[in-house]
Design a protein around this motif. Structure first.
Motif, short mmCIF file in Angstrom:
data_model
loop_
_atom_site.label_atom_id
_atom_site.label_comp_id
_atom_site.label_asym_id
_atom_site.label_seq_id
_atom_site.Cartn_x
_atom_site.Cartn_y
_atom_site.Cartn_z
N ASN A 2 30.68 -26.73 -4.46
CA ASN A 2 29.43 -25.22 -4.22
C ASN A 2 29.22 -25.07 -3.62
N GLU A 3 28.68 -24.30 -2.86
CA GLU A 3 28.18 -23.80 -1.98
C GLU A 3 26.77 -23.77 -2.33
N ARG A 4 25.71 -24.82 -2.21
CA ARG A 4 24.32 -24.32 -3.24
C ARG A 4 23.75 -22.98 -2.71
N GLY A 5 22.59 -23.08 -4.15
CA GLY A 5 22.63 -21.16 -4.06
C GLY A 5 20.66 -21.01 -3.17
N LEU A 6 20.82 -19.44 -3.69
CA LEU A 6 19.23 -19.84 -2.55
C LEU A 6 18.31 -19.41 -3.95
N LEU A 7 17.03 -19.92 -3.59
CA LEU A 7 15.94 -20.11 -4.20
C LEU A 7 15.54 -18.52 -3.71
N ILE A 8 15.31 -17.42 -4.32
CA ILE A 8 14.42 -16.27 -4.12
C ILE A 8 13.13 -16.01 -4.88
N ASP A 98 22.34 -18.48 -6.91
CA ASP A 98 20.66 -18.19 -6.18
C ASP A 98 20.38 -17.82 -7.62
N VAL A 99 18.56 -18.31 -8.10
CA VAL A 99 17.54 -18.42 -8.70
C VAL A 99 16.91 -17.38 -8.05
N PHE A 100 16.40 -16.48 -8.98
CA PHE A 100 15.53 -15.27 -8.82
C PHE A 100 13.85 -15.46 -9.04
N LEU A 101 12.82 -16.04 -8.20
CA LEU A 101 11.12 -15.83 -9.01
C LEU A 101 10.69 -14.33 -8.81
N GLU A 102 9.87 -14.40 -9.56
CA GLU A 102 9.20 -13.44 -9.41
C GLU A 102 7.97 -13.88 -10.57
N ILE A 103 6.65 -14.14 -9.07
CA ILE A 103 5.83 -14.96 -9.38
C ILE A 103 4.72 -14.30 -8.57
N GLU A 104 3.26 -14.94 -9.11
CA GLU A 104 2.23 -14.91 -8.05
C GLU A 104 2.16 -15.30 -6.72
N VAL A 105 1.41 -15.09 -6.19
CA VAL A 105 1.06 -15.34 -4.51
C VAL A 105 0.81 -15.91 -4.71
N GLN A 106 -0.26 -17.34 -5.61
CA GLN A 106 -0.31 -18.69 -5.19
C GLN A 106 0.72 -19.40 -5.81
N GLY A 107 1.55 -18.83 -6.23
CA GLY A 107 2.62 -19.68 -6.96
C GLY A 107 3.68 -20.01 -6.13
N ALA A 108 3.87 -18.68 -4.96
CA ALA A 108 4.95 -18.44 -4.52
C ALA A 108 4.65 -19.50 -3.35
N LYS A 113 5.43 -24.83 -0.18
CA LYS A 113 6.12 -26.33 0.30
C LYS A 113 7.10 -27.26 -0.13
N ALA A 114 7.31 -26.77 -1.34
CA ALA A 114 8.43 -27.79 -2.19
C ALA A 114 9.48 -26.96 -1.70
N PHE A 115 9.80 -25.98 -1.55
CA PHE A 115 11.52 -25.55 -1.57
C PHE A 115 11.37 -24.47 -0.09
N PRO A 116 10.35 -25.22 0.93
CA PRO A 116 10.56 -24.29 2.51
C PRO A 116 12.03 -23.36 2.60
N GLU A 117 13.09 -24.22 2.26
CA GLU A 117 14.22 -23.51 2.94
C GLU A 117 14.54 -22.02 1.57
N GLY A 118 13.92 -21.90 1.10
CA GLY A 118 13.99 -21.07 0.04
C GLY A 118 13.68 -19.44 0.66
N MET A 160 0.60 -12.46 3.76
CA MET A 160 1.40 -11.47 4.27
C MET A 160 2.67 -13.06 5.13
N ASP A 161 1.65 -13.47 5.83
CA ASP A 161 2.31 -14.08 6.54
C ASP A 161 3.40 -15.30 6.41
N ALA A 162 3.44 -15.69 4.85
CA ALA A 162 4.05 -17.37 4.68
C ALA A 162 5.11 -16.84 4.03
N TYR A 163 5.23 -15.06 4.50
CA TYR A 163 7.22 -14.61 3.72
C TYR A 163 7.44 -14.65 4.28
N ASP A 164 8.66 -14.27 4.39
CA ASP A 164 10.02 -14.30 5.25
C ASP A 164 9.84 -12.84 5.68
#
Length: 204
Positions: A2-8, A98-108, A113-118, A160-164
């Protein structure tokens, strides 16, 4: 294989409507994301169910998860802990989902840092006045807590600058369409697609 899923990762200030947008997105038949349920020590709001909206834990249980490295990220926000269980996320990505996370900004920011490819999407309010109105309309917060949330929201918007990508939540339906378009585009990125074609050429 499988193509690895996306962490959203969908994140944004408290009261911006992250949960509402996530629920609307998952109610659509063509949504194929796996929702990663967060762990929290806050009390359930009316209608929220354990294991569906959140895993509700005591502070002691949550701190044990931190010690045992069972969380991809965690944060303390307005007196409560929030976190993401790591085992579920990694297993699901490896299955090509694809895994979908809905989290607070601190957590994001921790996940970045742990998943820069997210894929990191910031859900923004149309205005600060509208954000305050949404928090007040909930009817679950005291005046002091509302002011705390507004102060935190201003600080979070500055991150906001930390986001894509940034999606303005002026309309739930439009926000959902924009998020789906972003995810589709990410799946078509050359660096994700090219390895499949290189393998195909090797077979010839």
């Amino acid at each position: 294989m499988n193509e690895r899923g996306l962490l959203i990762v969908l994140s944004g200030p408290s009261g911006v409507g992250k949960g509402t947008v996530r629920q609307a997105l998952f109610a659509q038949e063509d949504t194929k994301f796996e929702y990663s349920i967060s762990v929290t020590t806050r009390k359930p709001r009316e209608g929220e169910r354990d294991g569906v909206d959140y895993f509700f834990k005591t502070r002691e249980e949550f701190e044990e998860m931190i010690e045992n490295n069972k969380l991809l990220e965690w944060a303390e926000y307005v007196g409560n802990y929030y976190g993401t269980p790591v085992d579920y996320v990694e297993k699901t990505l490896q299955e090509g989902k694809d895994v979908f996370l809905e989290i607070e900004v601190q957590g994001a920011l921790q996940v970045r840092k742990a998943f820069p490819e997210g894929l990191f999407i910031f859900l923004a309010p149309p205005s600060l006045a509208e954000l305050k109105n949404r928090i007040v309309t909930r009817g679950t917060e005291t005046e002091a807590l509302i002011e705390n949330r507004m102060k935190a929201a201003k600080e979070e918007i500055e991150l906001m600058d930390a986001y894509d990508y940034v999606v303005e939540n002026d309309s739930i339906e439009l926000a959902c369409e924009k998020i789906k378009a972003i995810v589709l585009a990410e799946h078509l990125r050359r660096d994700r697609v090219a390895p499949r074609y290189k393998k195909m050429l090797e077979v010839e």
